[in-house]
Design an enzyme around this catalytic site. Structure first.
Site, PDB file in Angstrom:
ATOM      1  N   THR A   1     -21.059 -10.665  20.028  1.00  0.00           N
ATOM      2  CA  THR A   1     -20.385  -9.656  19.778  1.00  0.00           C
ATOM      3  C   THR A   1     -20.462  -9.183  17.991  1.00  0.00           C
ATOM      4  OG1 THR A   1     -18.176 -10.537  19.427  1.00  0.00           O
ATOM      5  CG2 THR A   1     -19.168 -10.131  21.606  1.00  0.00           C
TER       6      THR A   1
ATOM      7  N   ARG B   1      10.901  28.692  32.853  1.00  0.00           N
ATOM      8  CA  ARG B   1      11.285  27.206  31.961  1.00  0.00           C
ATOM      9  C   ARG B   1      10.138  27.039  30.966  1.00  0.00           C
ATOM     10  NH1 ARG B   1       8.669  22.543  36.420  1.00  0.00           N
ATOM     11  NH2 ARG B   1       6.447  23.613  36.159  1.00  0.00           N
TER      12      ARG B   1
ATOM     13  N   GLN C   1       0.401  21.767  38.570  1.00  0.00           N
ATOM     14  CA  GLN C   1      -0.585  21.567  39.672  1.00  0.00           C
ATOM     15  C   GLN C   1      -1.568  22.833  39.135  1.00  0.00           C
ATOM     16  OE1 GLN C   1       2.425  20.432  40.201  1.00  0.00           O
ATOM     17  NE2 GLN C   1       2.427  18.895  41.597  1.00  0.00           N
TER      18      GLN C   1
HETATM   19  O1  LIG Z   1       5.160  21.919  37.916  1.00  0.00           O
HETATM   20  C1  LIG Z   1       5.939  21.128  38.589  1.00  0.00           C
HETATM   21  N1  LIG Z   1       5.224  20.286  39.664  1.00  0.00           N
HETATM   22  C2  LIG Z   1       5.805  19.421  40.126  1.00  0.00           C
HETATM   23  O2  LIG Z   1       5.280  18.800  40.958  1.00  0.00           O
HETATM   24  C3  LIG Z   1       7.333  19.086  39.865  1.00  0.00           C
HETATM   25  N2  LIG Z   1       8.284  18.409  40.312  1.00  0.00           N
HETATM   26  C4  LIG Z   1       9.387  18.575  39.554  1.00  0.00           C
HETATM   27  O3  LIG Z   1      10.181  17.965  39.534  1.00  0.00           O
HETATM   28  N3  LIG Z   1       9.027  19.679  38.632  1.00  0.00           N
HETATM   29  C5  LIG Z   1       7.844  19.927  38.738  1.00  0.00           C
HETATM   30  N4  LIG Z   1       7.234  20.908  38.139  1.00  0.00           N
END
Ligand SMILES: O=c1[nH]c(=O)c2[nH]c(=O)[nH]c2[nH]1
Length: 295
Positions: free
Chosen positions: A59, A178, A227
């Site tokens: 190594t 938010r 997501q």
């Molecule tokens: O964008 C989000 N996805 C989630 O799956 C989730 N779950 C949560 O409590 N807040 C959020 N916000």
């Protein structure tokens, strides 16, 4: 032992730190600071089985090879340096069956003084950390993954989260507006290296994530969830960089809770928030082109 067999063996050097200075002609200089991990798999396991070290490329030698190749091949991109290391070990030693190289690059950026690029001074700008993994098996073509990590981003509006399941344990209110803060990790695979500019591809991936997150400067872009934003960014990267065949992203949902100031007779219209380091949500998806898709 008679009744055991090897599943895998590999060994190497971790975290070889290297600062490479490129003298570009004239007074112009450039730097690349890398941390390189090398890992080799050999044809035999006699080192593990019998303490026979005669096949081992120490190594320490692997570490020295990193420095020597930086001199002989130069360091243009982390991906090319990984490819050079794979080629070196496979072509120098016929008993090496597989090479893995992981490279992380420190985010040095050329300084601007009075609006002008400096010839040889740099500042660490940890917007995001670039990394790659290059792997090559004997007789195989190299597999190159590139990625970015530790890219912390925040927007203060144009993010909502509504319509999720409400059961007896749900206390989270539905919100139209938010804060959205996350620390992006993304890693993608290049299905082909043909016509690929590693720097341009990495910069496109990074700026696409930022654009999908932030939207146009004055209006922004609406996010229905972490997501959806994550998936939109991945699709857009596949759309913009044809050589990327597969991409994963991980985005924590880093919470900033509105502080209750009502007990002090003050109303708080989401102006004073408390950043919370733990826990955070964590959202991940990996997508790839369907096999019918043409590059
Ligand atoms: O964008 C989000 N996805 C989630 O799956 C989730 N779950 C949560 O409590 N807040 C959020 N916000």
């Amino acid at each position: 032992m008679a009744d055991v067999e090897f599943v895998n063996t590999e060994y190497g050097k971790n975290w070889v730190r290297l600062l490479h200075i490129r003298r570009l002609g004239g007074k112009q200089q450039d730097v690349r600071e890398l941390e390189v991990c090398t890992s080799l798999t050999l044809t035999s396991q006699k080192d593990y089985l019998h303490g026979d070290n005669s096949d081992i490329i120490a190594t320490d030698t692997q570490k020295n090879t990193v420095y020597a190749l930086a001199k002989t091949k130069g360091v243009t991109t982390p991906e090319q340096f990984g490819l050079d290391l794979c080629h070196h070990f496979l072509s120098s030693f016929s008993h090496v069956t597989r090479v893995k190289v992981a490279v992380t690059m420190a985010p040095w950026r050329r300084m601007k003084i009075g609006g002008q690029d400096h010839a040889h001074a740099f500042i660490m700008t940890p917007d995001a950390v670039r990394f790659c993994n290059v792997e090559q098996a004997r007789k195989g073509t190299p597999v190159v993954h590139a990625g970015l990590k530790d890219m912390k981003i925040l927007k203060t509006t144009q993010s909502a989260f509504k319509g999720f399941i409400r059961d007896r344990y749900t206390s989270l209110p539905e919100v139209d507006d938010r804060c959205f803060e996350t620390v992006v990790y993304s890693r993608w695979r290049y299905g082909t290296l043909k016509g690929l500019d590693f720097d341009a591809a990495w910069n496109t991936a990074k700026s696409t994530i930022l654009e999908e997150f932030a939207g146009p400067p004055s209006t922004g872009v609406f996010s229905a969830s972490v997501q959806k934003t994550l998936y939109d960014a991945e699709c857009e990267i596949l759309g913009r960089v044809p050589q990327i065949s597969e991409i994963e992203m991980t985005m924590p949902n880093v919470h900033n809770f509105t502080v209750d100031l009502s007990k002090f007779g003050l109303d708080n219209k989401d102006e004073v928030l408390m950043p919370v380091d733990k826990p955070s949500g964590i959202i991940h998806a990996a997508i790839r082109r369907k096999t019918t898709a043409k590059l």
